[in-house]
Write a protein that holds these residues in place. Structure first.
Motif, PDB file in Angstrom:
ATOM      1  N   UNK A  61       0.825  -1.204   0.000  1.00  0.00           N
ATOM      2  CA  UNK A  61       0.000   0.000   0.000  1.00  0.00           C
ATOM      3  C   UNK A  61       0.862   1.257   0.000  1.00  0.00           C
ATOM      4  N   UNK A  62       0.532   2.181  -0.876  1.00  0.00           N
ATOM      5  CA  UNK A  62       1.253   3.451  -0.960  1.00  0.00           C
ATOM      6  C   UNK A  62       2.437   3.439  -1.892  1.00  0.00           C
ATOM      7  N   UNK A  63       2.838   2.275  -2.366  1.00  0.00           N
ATOM      8  CA  UNK A  63       3.990   2.206  -3.277  1.00  0.00           C
ATOM      9  C   UNK A  63       3.671   2.895  -4.593  1.00  0.00           C
ATOM     10  N   UNK A  64       4.673   3.543  -5.137  1.00  0.00           N
ATOM     11  CA  UNK A  64       4.485   4.206  -6.426  1.00  0.00           C
ATOM     12  C   UNK A  64       5.815   4.324  -7.150  1.00  0.00           C
ATOM     13  N   UNK A  65       5.795   4.150  -8.452  1.00  0.00           N
ATOM     14  CA  UNK A  65       6.983   4.345  -9.289  1.00  0.00           C
ATOM     15  C   UNK A  65       6.543   4.398 -10.745  1.00  0.00           C
ATOM     16  N   UNK A  66       7.056   5.372 -11.466  1.00  0.00           N
ATOM     17  CA  UNK A  66       6.751   5.467 -12.894  1.00  0.00           C
ATOM     18  C   UNK A  66       7.629   4.532 -13.715  1.00  0.00           C
ATOM     19  N   UNK A  67       8.746   4.081 -13.129  1.00  0.00           N
ATOM     20  CA  UNK A  67       9.653   3.150 -13.803  1.00  0.00           C
ATOM     21  C   UNK A  67      10.544   2.523 -12.733  1.00  0.00           C
ATOM     22  N   UNK A  68      10.128   1.367 -12.225  1.00  0.00           N
ATOM     23  CA  UNK A  68      10.768   0.759 -11.061  1.00  0.00           C
ATOM     24  C   UNK A  68      12.265   0.555 -11.270  1.00  0.00           C
ATOM     25  N   UNK A  69      13.045   0.922 -10.242  1.00  0.00           N
ATOM     26  CA  UNK A  69      14.488   0.734 -10.310  1.00  0.00           C
ATOM     27  C   UNK A  69      15.030   0.456  -8.916  1.00  0.00           C
ATOM     28  N   UNK A  70      16.247  -0.082  -8.874  1.00  0.00           N
ATOM     29  CA  UNK A  70      16.903  -0.363  -7.594  1.00  0.00           C
ATOM     30  C   UNK A  70      17.721   0.856  -7.179  1.00  0.00           C
ATOM     31  N   UNK A  71      17.575   1.261  -5.926  1.00  0.00           N
ATOM     32  CA  UNK A  71      18.334   2.415  -5.440  1.00  0.00           C
ATOM     33  C   UNK A  71      19.615   1.995  -4.739  1.00  0.00           C
ATOM     34  N   UNK A  72      19.753   0.697  -4.419  1.00  0.00           N
ATOM     35  CA  UNK A  72      20.971   0.243  -3.767  1.00  0.00           C
ATOM     36  C   UNK A  72      20.936  -1.237  -3.444  1.00  0.00           C
ATOM     37  N   UNK A  73      22.124  -1.817  -3.278  1.00  0.00           N
ATOM     38  CA  UNK A  73      22.277  -3.224  -2.900  1.00  0.00           C
ATOM     39  C   UNK A  73      23.341  -3.289  -1.824  1.00  0.00           C
ATOM     40  N   UNK A  74      23.093  -4.082  -0.785  1.00  0.00           N
ATOM     41  CA  UNK A  74      24.060  -4.173   0.315  1.00  0.00           C
ATOM     42  C   UNK A  74      23.941  -5.524   1.009  1.00  0.00           C
ATOM     43  N   UNK A  75      25.008  -5.891   1.703  1.00  0.00           N
ATOM     44  CA  UNK A  75      24.995  -7.091   2.544  1.00  0.00           C
ATOM     45  C   UNK A  75      24.523  -6.715   3.937  1.00  0.00           C
TER      46      UNK A  75
END
Length: 462
Positions: A222-236
Motif C-alpha cells: 500500500x502506498x507504493x508508487x513508481x513510474x519506472x521501477x528501479x533499484x536504489x541500492x544493494x548491500x549485505x
C-alpha cells in the motif's frame, strides 16, 4: 740467443690460462621457479618466486622482478626478499585486479637491479640478468601452474522476468541480479532496495551458492508508487559474497539497473470519479453524463438501473466507456459513445465505475432518483369564474401543468381578440412548481378574446 721453454712449462702455462678463463665467466640465470603450492591464487595470497643462478651470487639493494598480471592494472613488480647461494627469493602478493591463466614473468628483461647489484660471490663479476623467454623451458610459466584471480565479483545488472506493465497492491514482481562471475553468499543476506516512493521496499536474498545469478520477489504494498521501477541500492546485511577462490565483493554498484531493461510501473492509487452529473433526484431528458477522472483509466462503465416509475424491461443498461471518455480530467455532460436507450417516465440510479492500467478499481459513485422524462409539459387553463365578464371584473386565469416546470423561462400568457383590451405576451405568476396564474382586469367595451399560455420547459428541459 732465443730463450727456450720446456714442454712441461708450456703445459703449465696452458692450464693456467684455461683456469683463468673459467673463473672469469659471469653468473647467469638458469631458471625461475617456486616451492609454493600450485593452483588458483586470490587477492592477498602469496607466492615465493625463486630465481636460480648458475653460481652463488651476492645481492645489494632491492632488485625487482616484473610479472605479467593482466591488462586492467599495472603489472606486478616484485621486490627481492632475500636468498642464499645461487637462489634469490621474490615474494609476490596477489593484488586486486591481477589476473593470469598461467603466471609468468613479463619478458626476458623482467629482472632489474633497481639501483642494486647482483654479483658473483667469488670474483665480484656482474651477473647476467637475461631470463629465458616466458613460457619456454626454465621459465616460471613452464615450471609451475599458477592461476591468478585478483578480480573481485561485481553486479553487472538488475533485471526482471516480470512482463512490462503496471502493477497494483499485492502483485508480485521478480527481481534478478546478475554477477560478473559465480558467487556464494555466506553469513548474511543480500538486500536489494527498490525506489518505491515515500517508503522504499526491499527484496532480501538469503541463498546464493556458486551461481552468477540470484532472484527475489517484490510484492507491491500500500502506498507504493513508481513510474519506472528501479533499484536504489544493494548491500549485505552481514557476511560476505565471494567468488570461487574467495575474493569478496566490495563494490555493490549496479552496472545496468532495472529501469534500463524493464518498464514496470507501480500504481497502488485507485482512480476516482468526482463531480458526476446528473445529480441525485434530478429530472433529465437524455442519458448524458459528466464526471471528472483523477487519472486515465483502462476501462470503465456507466450503469443505469431502473428503480421506479415506468417499467424498463432492459434494465440495467451498462455503457462501456470508450476513447477520450477514459481520459483523466473533467468531462462535461454529453452523450456517451455507447449511450443506452432509456424509458420515458422511468426512474434510474446511475453508477460510475472504472479500473486503471494497474488494475486498481475505483470506488463506485452512484446517483439515485434520476427521472427520465422526454414528454413536453402541457397545461390546463381554468378561470375563477365563468363568462360573460363586465367592466371592472378581475378574472384570475390559472395554468396548471401536468408536471413541474422550470423557473426559467417563465410561462407566459397572451390575450387577443376584438372589442377587448389585448394583452401581449406577459409572464405569469408562480404559485407552485405546477401552477401559474394571471389576473386580467376587464375593460369597457364588448367583445371576445382568446387566451394563449406558452408552457416554457419542464424540469427535464422538454
Amino acid at each position: 740467443m732465443k730463450k727456450l721453454y720446456s714442454f712441461s712449462t708450456f703445459i703449465l702455462l696452458t692450464l693456467f690460462l684455461f683456469s683463468n678463463l673459467s673463473y672469469s665467466q659471469s653468473p647467469t640465470i638458469e631458471s625461475v621457479t617456486s616451492f609454493t603450492d600450485e593452483g588458483t591464487k586470490k587477492i592477498g595470497d602469496q607466492i615465493e618466486l625463486k630465481v636460480i643462478f648458475s653460481e652463488s651470487v651476492t645481492v645489494t639493494g632491492t632488485p625487482q622482478l616484473t610479472l605479467e598480471t593482466g591488462s586492467t592494472v599495472a603489472d606486478a613488480v616484485v621486490d627481492y626478499s632475500g636468498g642464499s647461494g645461487n637462489i634469490l627469493n621474490f615474494m609476490y602478493t596477489v593484488l586486486e585486479g591481477h589476473s593470469s591463466s598461467d603466471l609468468d614473468y613479463k619478458a626476458t628483461t623482467s629482472l632489474t637491479l633497481n639501483s642494486g647489484t647482483i654479483k658473483a660471490t667469488d670474483d665480484n663479476s656482474d651477473a647476467t640478468l637475461t631470463l629465458v623467454a616466458p613460457g619456454s623451458n626454465g621459465s616460471l610459466g613452464e615450471a609451475k601452474d599458477y592461476v591468478i584471480d585478483g578480480v573481485k565479483p561485481t553486479i553487472t545488472s538488475v533485471t526482471s522476468t516480470t512482463t512490462d506493465g503496471s502493477y497494483k497492491l499485492g502483485d508480485d514482481i521478480n527481481v534478478t541480479l546478475t554477477f560478473s562471475e559465480a558467487v556464494t553468499l555466506a553469513g548474511g543476506n543480500l538486500v536489494v532496495t527498490l525506489e518505491t516512493g515515500t517508503n522504499d521496499r526491499t527484496v532480501t536474498i538469503t541463498t546464493i551458492s556458486g551461481s552468477n545469478t540470484a532472484s527475489g520477489t517484490y510484492q507491491v504494498q500500500s502506498g507504493d508508487t513508481s513510474s519506472d521501477l528501479t533499484a536504489s541500492g544493494i548491500a549485505l546485511s552481514a557476511g560476505s559474497l565471494s567468488d570461487a577462490v574467495g575474493n569478496a565483493m566490495s563494490s555493490f554498484t549496479i552496472a545496468s539497473n532495472l529501469a534500463s531493461s524493464s518498464a514496470l510501473v507501480i500504481d497502488t492509487t485507485a482512480p476516482t470519479f468526482s463531480s458526476v452529473s446528473p445529480s441525485t433526484n434530478s429530472t433529465v431528458n437524455t442519458a448524458n453524463v459528466g464526471y471528472t477522472l483523477s487519472e486515465a483509466i483502462a476501462s470503465g462503465t456507466v450503469t443505469y438501473t431502473r428503480t421506479g416509475g415506468t417499467a424498463d424491461n432492459n434494465s440495467p443498461h451498462t455503457a462501456n466507456l470508450d476513447g477520450n471518455e477514459l481520459n483523466a480530467g473533467q468531462r462535461t455532460s454529453a452523450a456517451l459513445t455507447n449511450a443506452p436507450t432509456l424509458v420515458d417516465g422511468a426512474i434510474y440510479s446511475i453508477a460510475f465505475n472504472g479500473t486503471d492500467t494497474a488494475g486498481n478499481a475505483a470506488t463506485t459513485v452512484t446517483v439515485t432518483g434520476v427521472t427520465f422524462d422526454t414528454t413536453a409539459p402541457t397545461a390546463a387553463i381554468t378561470y375563477n369564474s365563468t363568462s360573460p365578464y363586465k367592466n371592472g371584473d378581475t378574472v384570475t386565469i390559472t395554468a396548471t401543468f401536468n408536471g413541474p416546470v422550470a423557473d426559467s423561462p417563465v410561462p407566459t400568457i397572451a390575450i387577443a381578440g376584438s372589442g377587448i383590451s389585448n394583452v401581449a405576451s406577459t409572464n405569469m405568476t408562480k404559485t407552485s412548481t405546477t401552477v401559474y396564474t394571471y389576473s386580467y382586469a376587464v375593460p369597457t367595451g364588448d367583445g371576445t378574446g382568446t387566451v394563449t399560455v406558452a408552457t416554457g420547459q419542464d424540469a427535464a428541459g422538454n
